[in-house]
Design a protein around this motif. Structure first.
Motif, mmCIF file in Angstrom:
data_model
loop_
_atom_site.group_PDB
_atom_site.id
_atom_site.type_symbol
_atom_site.label_atom_id
_atom_site.label_comp_id
_atom_site.label_asym_id
_atom_site.label_seq_id
_atom_site.Cartn_x
_atom_site.Cartn_y
_atom_site.Cartn_z
ATOM 1 N N ARG A 44 0.834 -1.210 0.000
ATOM 2 C CA ARG A 44 0.000 0.000 0.000
ATOM 3 C C ARG A 44 0.864 1.255 0.000
ATOM 4 O O ARG A 44 0.609 2.207 -0.742
ATOM 5 C CB ARG A 44 -0.921 0.012 1.221
ATOM 6 C CG ARG A 44 -2.267 -0.630 0.974
ATOM 7 C CD ARG A 44 -3.267 -0.274 2.045
ATOM 8 N NE ARG A 44 -2.825 -0.550 3.403
ATOM 9 C CZ ARG A 44 -2.992 -1.700 4.045
ATOM 10 N NH1 ARG A 44 -3.597 -2.704 3.455
ATOM 11 N NH2 ARG A 44 -2.567 -1.862 5.265
ATOM 12 N N MET A 45 1.891 1.259 0.856
ATOM 13 C CA MET A 45 2.770 2.427 0.945
ATOM 14 C C MET A 45 3.516 2.637 -0.372
ATOM 15 O O MET A 45 3.704 3.773 -0.804
ATOM 16 C CB MET A 45 3.765 2.268 2.106
ATOM 17 C CG MET A 45 3.108 2.180 3.472
ATOM 18 S SD MET A 45 2.222 3.668 3.912
ATOM 19 C CE MET A 45 3.564 4.705 4.370
ATOM 20 N N ARG A 47 2.433 1.805 -3.377
ATOM 21 C CA ARG A 47 1.467 2.360 -4.343
ATOM 22 C C ARG A 47 1.250 3.845 -4.097
ATOM 23 O O ARG A 47 1.190 4.643 -5.039
ATOM 24 C CB ARG A 47 0.136 1.613 -4.248
ATOM 25 C CG ARG A 47 0.053 0.415 -5.176
ATOM 26 C CD ARG A 47 -1.339 -0.121 -5.204
ATOM 27 N NE ARG A 47 -1.761 -0.438 -3.846
ATOM 28 C CZ ARG A 47 -2.091 -1.662 -3.412
ATOM 29 N NH1 ARG A 47 -2.119 -2.655 -4.226
ATOM 30 N NH2 ARG A 47 -2.422 -1.880 -2.171
ATOM 31 N N LYS A 48 1.142 4.228 -2.818
ATOM 32 C CA LYS A 48 0.944 5.651 -2.498
ATOM 33 C C LYS A 48 2.154 6.469 -2.940
ATOM 34 O O LYS A 48 1.999 7.583 -3.453
ATOM 35 C CB LYS A 48 0.709 5.833 -0.999
ATOM 36 C CG LYS A 48 -0.688 5.445 -0.561
ATOM 37 C CD LYS A 48 -0.899 5.753 0.905
ATOM 38 C CE LYS A 48 -2.304 5.386 1.323
ATOM 39 N NZ LYS A 48 -2.560 5.747 2.719
ATOM 40 N N ALA A 49 3.339 5.930 -2.738
ATOM 41 C CA ALA A 49 4.546 6.645 -3.158
ATOM 42 C C ALA A 49 4.582 6.779 -4.670
ATOM 43 O O ALA A 49 4.948 7.848 -5.193
ATOM 44 C CB ALA A 49 5.793 5.909 -2.652
ATOM 45 N N GLN A 51 1.991 6.870 -6.667
ATOM 46 C CA GLN A 51 0.967 7.848 -7.030
ATOM 47 C C GLN A 51 1.451 9.276 -6.765
ATOM 48 O O GLN A 51 1.235 10.184 -7.580
ATOM 49 C CB GLN A 51 -0.325 7.582 -6.265
ATOM 50 C CG GLN A 51 -1.055 6.337 -6.726
ATOM 51 C CD GLN A 51 -2.220 5.968 -5.814
ATOM 52 O OE1 GLN A 51 -2.391 6.542 -4.744
ATOM 53 N NE2 GLN A 51 -3.015 4.993 -6.243
ATOM 54 N N ALA A 52 2.118 9.478 -5.638
ATOM 55 C CA ALA A 52 2.636 10.808 -5.305
ATOM 56 C C ALA A 52 3.690 11.230 -6.324
ATOM 57 O O ALA A 52 3.729 12.392 -6.758
ATOM 58 C CB ALA A 52 3.211 10.808 -3.890
ATOM 59 N N GLN A 55 1.916 12.208 -9.525
ATOM 60 C CA GLN A 55 1.288 13.527 -9.392
ATOM 61 C C GLN A 55 2.330 14.633 -9.464
ATOM 62 O O GLN A 55 2.090 15.688 -10.068
ATOM 63 C CB GLN A 55 0.505 13.617 -8.082
ATOM 64 C CG GLN A 55 -0.775 12.807 -8.099
ATOM 65 C CD GLN A 55 -1.483 12.820 -6.760
ATOM 66 O OE1 GLN A 55 -0.980 13.360 -5.776
ATOM 67 N NE2 GLN A 55 -2.663 12.209 -6.724
#
Length: 64
Positions: A44-45, A47-49, A51-52, A55
């Motif tokens: 999860r972490m 994937r968030k990284a 995505q960030a 962006q």
């Protein structure tokens, strides 16, 4: 000196060994679950990284 053990004592020892084996199995299961949760959290972490980072790349591209 000889120690005489009757059937009741043997049964108690068998129950203790069974309890130890079950406790060991439960501890093993708990470790596996913990590893699974840690792996899921790491994914999860990650994937968030990602995505960030995506962006940030988009924001930079728009700014140019």
């Amino acid at each position: 000196m000889k120690t005489y053990r009757n059937g009741s004592t043997d049964m108690n020892l068998m129950h203790e060994e069974l309890a130890r084996a079950q406790m060991s199995a439960r501890l093993g299961e708990a470790h596996e679950l913990r590893r699974g949760h840690q792996l899921a959290l790491a994914r999860r972490m990650s994937r968030k990284a990602e995505q960030a980072a995506q962006q940030a790349r988009l924001a930079l591209a728009r700014a140019i």
